[in-house]
Design an enzyme around this catalytic site. Structure first.
Site, PDB file in Angstrom:
ATOM      1  N   SER A   7       0.843  -1.207   0.000  1.00  0.00           N
ATOM      2  CA  SER A   7       0.000   0.000   0.000  1.00  0.00           C
ATOM      3  C   SER A   7       0.870   1.246   0.000  1.00  0.00           C
ATOM      4  O   SER A   7       1.554   1.541   0.991  1.00  0.00           O
ATOM      5  CB  SER A   7      -0.906   0.013   1.235  1.00  0.00           C
ATOM      6  OG  SER A   7      -1.473   1.302   1.354  1.00  0.00           O
ATOM      7  N   HIS A  32      -0.817  -1.571  -4.132  1.00  0.00           N
ATOM      8  CA  HIS A  32      -2.165  -1.291  -3.619  1.00  0.00           C
ATOM      9  C   HIS A  32      -2.296   0.227  -3.506  1.00  0.00           C
ATOM     10  O   HIS A  32      -1.517   0.877  -2.813  1.00  0.00           O
ATOM     11  CB  HIS A  32      -2.329  -1.975  -2.268  1.00  0.00           C
ATOM     12  CG  HIS A  32      -3.677  -1.823  -1.655  1.00  0.00           C
ATOM     13  ND1 HIS A  32      -4.720  -2.672  -1.926  1.00  0.00           N
ATOM     14  CD2 HIS A  32      -4.161  -0.923  -0.772  1.00  0.00           C
ATOM     15  CE1 HIS A  32      -5.782  -2.305  -1.235  1.00  0.00           C
ATOM     16  NE2 HIS A  32      -5.474  -1.238  -0.522  1.00  0.00           N
ATOM     17  N   ASP A  34      -4.572   3.336  -2.526  1.00  0.00           N
ATOM     18  CA  ASP A  34      -5.724   3.737  -1.706  1.00  0.00           C
ATOM     19  C   ASP A  34      -6.200   5.131  -2.089  1.00  0.00           C
ATOM     20  O   ASP A  34      -5.537   6.121  -1.768  1.00  0.00           O
ATOM     21  CB  ASP A  34      -5.318   3.747  -0.228  1.00  0.00           C
ATOM     22  CG  ASP A  34      -5.109   2.355   0.338  1.00  0.00           C
ATOM     23  OD1 ASP A  34      -6.017   1.524   0.188  1.00  0.00           O
ATOM     24  OD2 ASP A  34      -4.049   2.118   0.950  1.00  0.00           O
ATOM     25  N   MET A  36      -8.795   7.986  -1.316  1.00  0.00           N
ATOM     26  CA  MET A  36      -9.717   8.432  -0.257  1.00  0.00           C
ATOM     27  C   MET A  36     -10.204   9.830  -0.581  1.00  0.00           C
ATOM     28  O   MET A  36      -9.416  10.672  -1.020  1.00  0.00           O
ATOM     29  CB  MET A  36      -8.986   8.481   1.084  1.00  0.00           C
ATOM     30  CG  MET A  36      -8.365   7.172   1.493  1.00  0.00           C
ATOM     31  SD  MET A  36      -7.427   7.401   3.009  1.00  0.00           S
ATOM     32  CE  MET A  36      -6.855   5.720   3.283  1.00  0.00           C
ATOM     33  N   HIS A  65      -7.920   0.589  -4.550  1.00  0.00           N
ATOM     34  CA  HIS A  65      -8.926   0.454  -3.487  1.00  0.00           C
ATOM     35  C   HIS A  65      -9.624   1.803  -3.335  1.00  0.00           C
ATOM     36  O   HIS A  65      -9.031   2.760  -2.838  1.00  0.00           O
ATOM     37  CB  HIS A  65      -8.195   0.036  -2.191  1.00  0.00           C
ATOM     38  CG  HIS A  65      -9.067  -0.110  -0.997  1.00  0.00           C
ATOM     39  ND1 HIS A  65      -8.564  -0.268   0.271  1.00  0.00           N
ATOM     40  CD2 HIS A  65     -10.421  -0.129  -0.863  1.00  0.00           C
ATOM     41  CE1 HIS A  65      -9.563  -0.376   1.137  1.00  0.00           C
ATOM     42  NE2 HIS A  65     -10.696  -0.284   0.473  1.00  0.00           N
ATOM     43  N   MET A  67     -11.915   4.213  -1.626  1.00  0.00           N
ATOM     44  CA  MET A  67     -12.631   4.541  -0.380  1.00  0.00           C
ATOM     45  C   MET A  67     -13.265   5.909  -0.582  1.00  0.00           C
ATOM     46  O   MET A  67     -12.810   6.921  -0.045  1.00  0.00           O
ATOM     47  CB  MET A  67     -11.647   4.538   0.793  1.00  0.00           C
ATOM     48  CG  MET A  67     -11.235   3.134   1.205  1.00  0.00           C
ATOM     49  SD  MET A  67      -9.701   3.140   2.161  1.00  0.00           S
ATOM     50  CE  MET A  67      -8.539   3.246   0.827  1.00  0.00           C
ATOM     51  N   MET A 136     -11.606  -5.781   5.114  1.00  0.00           N
ATOM     52  CA  MET A 136     -10.849  -4.761   5.859  1.00  0.00           C
ATOM     53  C   MET A 136     -10.623  -5.257   7.281  1.00  0.00           C
ATOM     54  O   MET A 136     -11.569  -5.634   7.975  1.00  0.00           O
ATOM     55  CB  MET A 136     -11.622  -3.437   5.918  1.00  0.00           C
ATOM     56  CG  MET A 136     -11.691  -2.653   4.612  1.00  0.00           C
ATOM     57  SD  MET A 136     -10.095  -2.293   3.856  1.00  0.00           S
ATOM     58  CE  MET A 136      -9.247  -1.372   5.149  1.00  0.00           C
ATOM     59  N   ASP A 174      -6.654  -6.449   4.307  1.00  0.00           N
ATOM     60  CA  ASP A 174      -6.022  -5.126   4.272  1.00  0.00           C
ATOM     61  C   ASP A 174      -6.160  -4.406   5.608  1.00  0.00           C
ATOM     62  O   ASP A 174      -7.267  -4.149   6.081  1.00  0.00           O
ATOM     63  CB  ASP A 174      -6.716  -4.310   3.161  1.00  0.00           C
ATOM     64  CG  ASP A 174      -6.129  -2.924   2.971  1.00  0.00           C
ATOM     65  OD1 ASP A 174      -5.040  -2.651   3.496  1.00  0.00           O
ATOM     66  OD2 ASP A 174      -6.780  -2.121   2.264  1.00  0.00           O
TER      67      ASP A 174
END
Ligand code: DX5
Ligand code: ZN
Length: 218
Positions: A7, A32, A34, A36, A65, A67, A136, A174
């Site tokens: 990540s 990975h 992320d 957000m 991913h 979010m 998660m 994760d």
């Protein structure tokens, strides 16, 4: 074989590409990423322009991913950038079936993520569509948190569900994974381990990746 996805949330953003290339050399299998939005989770990370700036500079597959409140708004750009996998949260998709189909029809692998408190039952009718399910093990929003123990029961339940249904989606786990607990996470049923802090804040990234891939050690 268990895969390791690093990540980049925990990378040094001032030296992002160097950190990514170091992780690649250390032997991680995926990046990975992320995203957000400060709404779905109480934190902002980075968006499409940052991903665009690293695409093509690393040979690793990009595992995104999302979010965010409106994952819809990101799909076209991510497809254009050639990412390998897009993960959306069940909690942010009103039309989860439509979303998963849309991603797959774009030629990208599609995954559903579940927050710690979300039961597996939300997958009942759509799990057949998934290439991967992301469990998660922390509340999403921040790197460097502690793994919540009960989430490993969910990983084990998901593994059993997959077996009962005769399916072959991957199980990604994760949040809060390190060299001390990775063995337990794999025993619970993980196929893909995500690790951020443990890799990027390590003094010896190559050794840490070797340990994680060898299922950890003291
Ligand atoms: C949490 C993110 C995770 C996180 C993992 O919201 O989805 O991917 O970056 O980082 P560590 O390994 O530090 O928990
Ligand atoms: Zn993540």
């Amino acid at each position: 074989m268990v895969l390791l996805s690093s990540s980049i949330l925990a990378a040094d953003f001032a030296n992002l590409l160097d950190d990514i290339l170091n992780a690649e050399r250390a032997g991680v299998d995926m990046l990975h990423i992320d995203i957000m939005d400060g709404h779905f989770v109480p934190n902002l990370s980075f968006g499409i322009p940052v991903i665009e700036s690293i695409v093509g500079k690393s040979a690793l597959p990009f595992d995104v991913h999302l979010m965010v409140d409106n994952p819809d708004e990101y799909i076209n750009d991510l497809v254009r950038l050639g990412v390998k996998n897009i993960t959306v949260h069940a909690e942010s998709c009103i039309h989860l079936d439509r979303m998963i189909n849309r991603i797959k029809e774009s030629g990208v692998r599609a995954s559903i993520a579940l927050n710690p408190s979300t039961p597996l039952t939300v997958l009942d009718y759509v799990v057949e569509l998934c290439d991967m399910v992301l469990v998660m093990t922390v509340n999403p929003g921040f790197g460097g948190q502690k793994l919540i123990p009960y989430t490993l029961d969910k990983v084990a339940d998901l593994r059993a569900l997959r077996e009962n249904k005769g399916l072959n989606f991957l199980i990604q786990v994760d949040g809060g994974i390190d060299t001390q607990n990775v063995q337990k996470v794999i025993e619970a049923g993980a196929d893909v381990i995500v690790a951020g802090t443990c890799i990027f804040k390590s003094d010896d990234m190559a050794r840490t990746v070797e340990l994680l891939k060898g299922r950890g050690a003291v």
